[in-house]
Design a protein around this motif. Structure first.
Motif, PDB file in Angstrom:
ATOM      1  N   ALA A 170      46.572  47.600  32.900  1.00 35.38           N
ATOM      2  CA  ALA A 170      45.926  47.112  34.120  1.00 35.38           C
ATOM      3  C   ALA A 170      46.452  45.713  34.431  1.00 35.38           C
ATOM      4  O   ALA A 170      46.950  45.015  33.552  1.00 35.38           O
ATOM      5  CB  ALA A 170      44.412  47.071  33.947  1.00 35.38           C
ATOM      6  N   VAL A 171      46.341  45.354  35.696  1.00 29.64           N
ATOM      7  CA  VAL A 171      46.733  44.023  36.160  1.00 29.64           C
ATOM      8  C   VAL A 171      45.547  43.429  36.914  1.00 29.64           C
ATOM      9  O   VAL A 171      45.005  44.055  37.820  1.00 29.64           O
ATOM     10  CB  VAL A 171      47.981  44.080  37.074  1.00 29.64           C
ATOM     11  N   GLY A 172      45.158  42.226  36.511  1.00 31.78           N
ATOM     12  CA  GLY A 172      44.103  41.503  37.211  1.00 31.78           C
ATOM     13  C   GLY A 172      44.726  40.548  38.219  1.00 31.78           C
ATOM     14  O   GLY A 172      45.715  39.877  37.918  1.00 31.78           O
ATOM     15  N   ILE A 173      44.186  40.521  39.412  1.00 30.20           N
ATOM     16  CA  ILE A 173      44.713  39.667  40.483  1.00 30.20           C
ATOM     17  C   ILE A 173      43.567  38.807  41.008  1.00 30.20           C
ATOM     18  O   ILE A 173      42.477  39.317  41.274  1.00 30.20           O
ATOM     19  CB  ILE A 173      45.281  40.508  41.644  1.00 30.20           C
ATOM     20  N   GLU A 174      43.839  37.513  41.170  1.00 33.42           N
ATOM     21  CA  GLU A 174      42.829  36.598  41.712  1.00 33.42           C
ATOM     22  C   GLU A 174      43.480  35.654  42.716  1.00 33.42           C
ATOM     23  O   GLU A 174      44.481  35.018  42.416  1.00 33.42           O
ATOM     24  CB  GLU A 174      42.192  35.799  40.588  1.00 33.42           C
ATOM     25  N   PHE A 175      42.920  35.608  43.919  1.00 29.69           N
ATOM     26  CA  PHE A 175      43.348  34.685  44.960  1.00 29.69           C
ATOM     27  C   PHE A 175      42.260  33.632  45.141  1.00 29.69           C
ATOM     28  O   PHE A 175      41.080  33.975  45.172  1.00 29.69           O
ATOM     29  CB  PHE A 175      43.526  35.396  46.306  1.00 29.69           C
ATOM     30  N   VAL A 176      42.662  32.379  45.288  1.00 35.51           N
ATOM     31  CA  VAL A 176      41.714  31.305  45.590  1.00 35.51           C
ATOM     32  C   VAL A 176      42.155  30.649  46.886  1.00 35.51           C
ATOM     33  O   VAL A 176      43.310  30.240  47.030  1.00 35.51           O
ATOM     34  CB  VAL A 176      41.664  30.248  44.460  1.00 35.51           C
ATOM     35  N   ILE A 177      41.246  30.595  47.836  1.00 34.10           N
ATOM     36  CA  ILE A 177      41.500  29.960  49.129  1.00 34.10           C
ATOM     37  C   ILE A 177      40.521  28.808  49.258  1.00 34.10           C
ATOM     38  O   ILE A 177      39.323  28.966  49.013  1.00 34.10           O
ATOM     39  CB  ILE A 177      41.270  30.951  50.289  1.00 34.10           C
ATOM     40  N   ARG A 178      41.006  27.647  49.635  1.00 31.72           N
ATOM     41  CA  ARG A 178      40.151  26.486  49.797  1.00 31.72           C
ATOM     42  C   ARG A 178      39.882  26.284  51.281  1.00 31.72           C
ATOM     43  O   ARG A 178      40.806  26.136  52.064  1.00 31.72           O
ATOM     44  CB  ARG A 178      40.806  25.251  49.201  1.00 31.72           C
ATOM     45  N   GLU A 179      38.607  26.297  51.639  1.00 32.13           N
ATOM     46  CA  GLU A 179      38.199  26.108  53.026  1.00 32.13           C
ATOM     47  C   GLU A 179      37.202  24.961  53.095  1.00 32.13           C
ATOM     48  O   GLU A 179      36.113  25.073  52.542  1.00 32.13           O
ATOM     49  CB  GLU A 179      37.541  27.370  53.580  1.00 32.13           C
ATOM     50  N   GLU A 180      37.600  23.893  53.761  1.00 31.02           N
ATOM     51  CA  GLU A 180      36.723  22.750  53.969  1.00 31.02           C
ATOM     52  C   GLU A 180      36.100  22.287  52.658  1.00 31.02           C
ATOM     53  O   GLU A 180      34.897  22.045  52.563  1.00 31.02           O
ATOM     54  CB  GLU A 180      35.638  23.096  54.992  1.00 31.02           C
ATOM     55  N   GLY A 181      36.924  22.221  51.605  1.00 33.13           N
ATOM     56  CA  GLY A 181      36.462  21.743  50.311  1.00 33.13           C
ATOM     57  C   GLY A 181      35.835  22.799  49.423  1.00 33.13           C
ATOM     58  O   GLY A 181      35.614  22.569  48.254  1.00 33.13           O
ATOM     59  N   GLU A 182      35.525  23.966  49.968  1.00 34.30           N
ATOM     60  CA  GLU A 182      34.924  25.031  49.175  1.00 34.30           C
ATOM     61  C   GLU A 182      35.977  26.071  48.838  1.00 34.30           C
ATOM     62  O   GLU A 182      36.819  26.410  49.662  1.00 34.30           O
ATOM     63  CB  GLU A 182      33.779  25.694  49.940  1.00 34.30           C
ATOM     64  N   ALA A 183      35.905  26.611  47.624  1.00 34.15           N
ATOM     65  CA  ALA A 183      36.859  27.623  47.182  1.00 34.15           C
ATOM     66  C   ALA A 183      36.260  29.010  47.368  1.00 34.15           C
ATOM     67  O   ALA A 183      35.125  29.266  46.974  1.00 34.15           O
ATOM     68  CB  ALA A 183      37.224  27.403  45.727  1.00 34.15           C
ATOM     69  N   ALA A 184      37.031  29.892  47.987  1.00 30.21           N
ATOM     70  CA  ALA A 184      36.660  31.297  48.104  1.00 30.21           C
ATOM     71  C   ALA A 184      37.586  32.082  47.176  1.00 30.21           C
ATOM     72  O   ALA A 184      38.797  31.932  47.235  1.00 30.21           O
ATOM     73  CB  ALA A 184      36.812  31.772  49.541  1.00 30.21           C
ATOM     74  N   VAL A 185      36.995  32.889  46.304  1.00 33.08           N
ATOM     75  CA  VAL A 185      37.770  33.622  45.298  1.00 33.08           C
ATOM     76  C   VAL A 185      37.731  35.110  45.625  1.00 33.08           C
ATOM     77  O   VAL A 185      36.668  35.681  45.856  1.00 33.08           O
ATOM     78  CB  VAL A 185      37.194  33.372  43.883  1.00 33.08           C
ATOM     79  N   PHE A 186      38.914  35.729  45.631  1.00 33.74           N
ATOM     80  CA  PHE A 186      39.049  37.162  45.832  1.00 33.74           C
ATOM     81  C   PHE A 186      39.741  37.715  44.593  1.00 33.74           C
ATOM     82  O   PHE A 186      40.781  37.199  44.189  1.00 33.74           O
ATOM     83  CB  PHE A 186      39.905  37.484  47.058  1.00 33.74           C
ATOM     84  N   SER A 187      39.190  38.746  43.996  1.00 32.37           N
ATOM     85  CA  SER A 187      39.820  39.289  42.796  1.00 32.37           C
ATOM     86  C   SER A 187      39.669  40.803  42.749  1.00 32.37           C
ATOM     87  O   SER A 187      38.745  41.363  43.346  1.00 32.37           O
ATOM     88  CB  SER A 187      39.218  38.663  41.541  1.00 32.37           C
ATOM     89  N   THR A 188      40.598  41.414  42.031  1.00 30.27           N
ATOM     90  CA  THR A 188      40.552  42.854  41.808  1.00 30.27           C
ATOM     91  C   THR A 188      41.302  43.162  40.527  1.00 30.27           C
ATOM     92  O   THR A 188      42.103  42.357  40.047  1.00 30.27           O
ATOM     93  CB  THR A 188      41.148  43.631  42.995  1.00 30.27           C
ATOM     94  N   THR A 189      41.028  44.315  39.973  1.00 28.69           N
ATOM     95  CA  THR A 189      41.737  44.810  38.805  1.00 28.69           C
ATOM     96  C   THR A 189      42.375  46.132  39.182  1.00 28.69           C
ATOM     97  O   THR A 189      41.686  47.034  39.677  1.00 28.69           O
ATOM     98  CB  THR A 189      40.794  45.001  37.610  1.00 28.69           C
ATOM     99  N   VAL A 190      43.676  46.240  38.963  1.00 27.14           N
ATOM    100  CA  VAL A 190      44.420  47.455  39.301  1.00 27.14           C
ATOM    101  C   VAL A 190      44.781  48.168  38.012  1.00 27.14           C
ATOM    102  O   VAL A 190      45.467  47.614  37.154  1.00 27.14           O
ATOM    103  CB  VAL A 190      45.703  47.115  40.085  1.00 27.14           C
ATOM    104  N   THR A 191      44.302  49.388  37.883  1.00 23.19           N
ATOM    105  CA  THR A 191      44.643  50.200  36.719  1.00 23.19           C
ATOM    106  C   THR A 191      45.907  50.964  37.027  1.00 23.19           C
ATOM    107  O   THR A 191      45.986  51.686  38.026  1.00 23.19           O
ATOM    108  CB  THR A 191      43.493  51.189  36.394  1.00 23.19           C
ATOM    109  N   LEU A 192      46.925  50.793  36.167  1.00 22.62           N
ATOM    110  CA  LEU A 192      48.189  51.481  36.379  1.00 22.62           C
ATOM    111  C   LEU A 192      48.106  52.876  35.774  1.00 22.62           C
ATOM    112  O   LEU A 192      47.568  53.038  34.675  1.00 22.62           O
ATOM    113  CB  LEU A 192      49.349  50.698  35.749  1.00 22.62           C
ATOM    114  N   PRO A 193      48.622  53.883  36.473  1.00 21.15           N
ATOM    115  CA  PRO A 193      48.578  55.246  35.941  1.00 21.15           C
ATOM    116  C   PRO A 193      49.362  55.346  34.632  1.00 21.15           C
ATOM    117  O   PRO A 193      50.418  54.738  34.482  1.00 21.15           O
ATOM    118  CB  PRO A 193      49.241  56.090  37.032  1.00 21.15           C
ATOM    119  N   VAL A 194      48.841  56.113  33.695  1.00 19.78           N
ATOM    120  CA  VAL A 194      49.536  56.318  32.420  1.00 19.78           C
ATOM    121  C   VAL A 194      50.671  57.297  32.650  1.00 19.78           C
ATOM    122  O   VAL A 194      50.483  58.372  33.217  1.00 19.78           O
ATOM    123  CB  VAL A 194      48.556  56.868  31.352  1.00 19.78           C
ATOM    124  N   ARG A 195      51.863  56.897  32.225  1.00 18.46           N
ATOM    125  CA  ARG A 195      53.032  57.757  32.412  1.00 18.46           C
ATOM    126  C   ARG A 195      53.552  58.193  31.069  1.00 18.46           C
ATOM    127  O   ARG A 195      53.568  57.513  30.126  1.00 18.46           O
ATOM    128  CB  ARG A 195      54.122  57.025  33.190  1.00 18.46           C
TER     129      ARG A 195
END
Length: 195
Positions: A170-195
């Motif tokens: 799996a791969v964890g992804i996190e984005f942080v956006i700063r708006e007017e001094g406040e941080a907005a966090v967006f995150s997800t975990t992507v499970t990769l198919p087993v091959r």
């Protein structure tokens, strides 16, 4: 003035004008503030939609990640702030046709850059570069090997007997956006198919 006629005095007209101008000024102030809040909200929604679109693209391409030991050009290498992978994707306007592409995501001066390279023969080819989102404060990738999360991944070094594919689970992804001094966090975990 005739005795039976009614009229406003100058003082009454001045008071009425003052009250009317005060009401109009208040209405303008309320309209201006609500319009400003609407514009800020609209910009925030637009930014959130861009980040959500980035996460969707990343998820789709991670789920179709592909490596093989027969071709050293097919890689999956990840650091904490960038990721390089080989992914299979459909060819536009050709139903059922797929192609392999080397894709790199990296944060550069608050812009999320996506570089797509489809020519594996010419290593000097830089590929097509697209800015997926701007105003991104931080991007963090993490990689799950089936037992623990890591901050880096290399398909050559992290290949072992249990995970012979060389891909993380799996791969964890996190984005942080700063708006007017406040941080907005967006995150997800992507499970990769087993091959």
């Amino acid at each position: 003035m005739n005795k039976g006629e009614m009229a406003f005095t100058l003082a009454e007209i001045l008071i009425a004008t003052f009250i009317l101008s005060f009401l109009l000024l208040g209405a303008y102030f309320i309209f201006n503030k609500s319009h400003s809040a609407w514009e800020k909200g609209n910009l925030r929604i637009e930014q959130y939609q861009k980040i959500r679109g980035c996460l969707d693209i990343l998820t789709r391409e991670l789920k179709s990640a592909f490596i093989t030991s027969s071709n050293p050009s097919f890689v999956f290498k990840g650091k904490e702030n960038e990721i390089l992978l080989t992914s299979s994707s459909n060819i536009p306007r050709q139903k059922g046709e797929y192609d392999l592409k080397q894709i790199k995501y990296k944060l550069d001066n608050s812009r999320l850059i996506r570089r797509v390279k489809s020519n594996f023969i010419n290593p000097s080819s830089s590929g097509a570069v697209t800015v997926l989102a701007s105003g991104v404060d931080k991007v963090t990738f993490s990689y799950y090997n089936g037992e623990k999360w890591q901050s880096q991944w290399d398909s050559e070094k992290d290949k072992d007997k249990r995970f012979s594919s060389g891909l993380p689970r799996a791969v964890g992804i996190e984005f942080v956006i700063r708006e007017e001094g406040e941080a907005a966090v967006f995150s997800t975990t992507v499970t990769l198919p087993v091959r």
